[in-house]
Design an enzyme around this catalytic site. Structure first.
Site, short mmCIF file in Angstrom:
data_model
loop_
_atom_site.label_atom_id
_atom_site.label_comp_id
_atom_site.label_asym_id
_atom_site.label_seq_id
_atom_site.Cartn_x
_atom_site.Cartn_y
_atom_site.Cartn_z
N GLU A 26 0.83 -1.21 0.00
CA GLU A 26 0.00 0.00 0.00
C GLU A 26 0.86 1.26 0.00
OE1 GLU A 26 -1.48 1.88 3.40
OE2 GLU A 26 -1.17 0.16 4.73
N LYS A 160 -2.95 -1.54 16.21
CA LYS A 160 -2.51 -0.71 17.35
C LYS A 160 -3.64 -0.59 18.35
CE LYS A 160 -1.41 2.61 14.72
NZ LYS A 160 -1.30 1.85 13.52
N1 PSU Z 1 -2.19 1.77 10.61
C1 PSU Z 1 -0.86 2.03 10.64
N2 PSU Z 1 -0.29 2.73 9.65
C2 PSU Z 1 -1.02 3.19 8.60
C3 PSU Z 1 -2.42 2.90 8.56
C4 PSU Z 1 -2.96 2.20 9.58
O1 PSU Z 1 -0.19 1.63 11.57
O2 PSU Z 1 -0.45 3.83 7.71
C5 PSU Z 1 -3.22 3.35 7.39
C6 PSU Z 1 -3.50 2.16 6.45
O3 PSU Z 1 -3.42 2.60 5.13
C7 PSU Z 1 -4.92 1.80 6.80
C8 PSU Z 1 -5.49 3.16 7.09
O4 PSU Z 1 -5.61 1.15 5.76
O5 PSU Z 1 -4.48 3.83 7.82
C9 PSU Z 1 -6.79 3.10 7.88
O6 PSU Z 1 -7.34 4.36 7.91
P1 PSU Z 1 -8.82 4.57 8.44
O7 PSU Z 1 -8.76 4.13 9.89
O8 PSU Z 1 -9.08 6.01 8.28
O9 PSU Z 1 -9.69 3.67 7.61
#
Ligand code: PSU
Ligand code: MN
Length: 306
Positions: A26, A160
């Site tokens: 990603e 996390k």
């Molecule tokens: N968790 C991490 N690093 C990240 C992300 C999540 O430790 O970079 C990013 C990933 O791309 C994940 C996104 O798909 O955040 C999720 O965002 P949201 O909670 O807004 O859907």
């Protein structure tokens, strides 16, 4: 599918045509998850680890109106250093394509595009999930909906504890998504190997994971599969330290009224400040570790398919 909206790098296309293992990556983690220049260095190291294992990396991003599957070094540099890069989840893909803007893909949108390209294994750091307090905020990541409907296996280091881990597992169960712990009995908590949450399925080899993938999809279940890989012992952060940093970051976010898609990037940056950079080091190491396992799974899955 309109072929002009998706462009597969020739190296990736050649691997797919030959039936060789390919691993999707990603780009939100690059643009919004880590600071420049650590982000671009890490992105290149992750690709190198996958090649070393014998698979082909395919980093995914949206550039100039096209979903790119496999980036050139220049494109990687652009995503890592541009001042304005949209964070693209599933719902944003059409908008970013039609406006020809620069987009970094999350787990959800990367899964979707990887699926279109015929890639079955995808490596990341952490997934989005059910946020703490979601009963009020309704903040549940689109990553979980994507896992429910797109046939791609996602390798991560768990989630996390900015998320509610037990609730995240509940939603994944409801949506029919197998959650595997690689050599672990508990759901790893990203920065630390430990959590209080038992893992639904423990498997100890890439081959065992590949045969689960084969069986799950062969019997006709279209969902994704989540593989959680604990951060290596040497970089695992003590649970108390990291939990304290996370609590402080959450408080900060709420005081500043951070909402929606800005929550995760804000928290990542805040946790890095509070831990004096230790969390960033851990983040880099866990992604490299996931790349190693993801490549091994992609190779084992190709074998299982022969
Ligand atoms: N968790 C991490 N690093 C990240 C992300 C999540 O430790 O970079 C990013 C990933 O791309 C994940 C996104 O798909 O955040 C999720 O965002 P949201 O909670 O807004 O859907
Ligand atoms: Mn969210």
């Amino acid at each position: 599918m309109n072929p002009s909206y998706i462009s597969i790098h020739p190296e990736v296309q050649a691997a797919l045509d030959a039936g060789n293992p390919v691993v999707a990556l990603e780009s939100t983690i690059i643009a919004h998850g880590m600071p420049y220049p650590d982000n671009v260095t890490t992105a290149k190291q992750v690709e190198a680890v996958i090649r070393d294992q014998g698979a082909t990396p395919a980093t995914i991003a949206i550039i100039n109106g096209v979903c790119k599957v496999g980036l050139t070094n220049d494109e990687l540099e652009t995503i890592a250093s541009a001042t304005t890069v949209a964070k693209v989840s599933r719902r944003d893909i059409g908008h970013v394509l039609s406006t020809k803007s620069l987009g970094a893909t999350t787990v959800a949108s990367t899964m979707y595009i990887a699926g279109l390209a015929g890639i079955r294994v995808f490596v990341t750091g952490g997934i989005g999930g059910v946020h703490r307090g979601a009963q009020e905020s309704m903040d549940i990541s689109a990553d979980l909906e994507e896992l429910a409907q797109t046939s791609v296996a996602v390798v991560c280091a768990g989630a996390k504890s900015i998320l509610d881990l037990p609730l995240t597992l509940e939603v994944l169960e409801t949506k029919g998504v197998p959650v595997i712990g690689y050599q672990t009995d508990v759901l790893p908590a990203f920065y630390s190997r430990e959590s209080d949450t038992p893992i639904p399925i423990r498997l100890d080899s890439a081959t065992a994971i590949a045969s689960l993938m084969f069986a799950h999809w062969h019997i006709g279940i279209p969902s994704g599969i989540l593989i959680t890989n604990p951060i290596p012992e040497a970089y695992s952060m003590p649970k108390n330290n990291i939990d304290h940093a996370i609590d402080q970051a959450l408080l900060d976010a709420s005081n500043r009224g951070i909402k929606g898609k800005d929550v995760s990037p804000f928290l990542l940056a805040a946790i890095k400040e509070i831990t004096g950079g230790l969390s960033l080091k851990a983040n880099i190491e866990l992604v490299l570790n996931n790349a190693r396992l993801g490549a091994q799974i992609a190779i084992a899955y190709q074998e299982a398919n022969k």
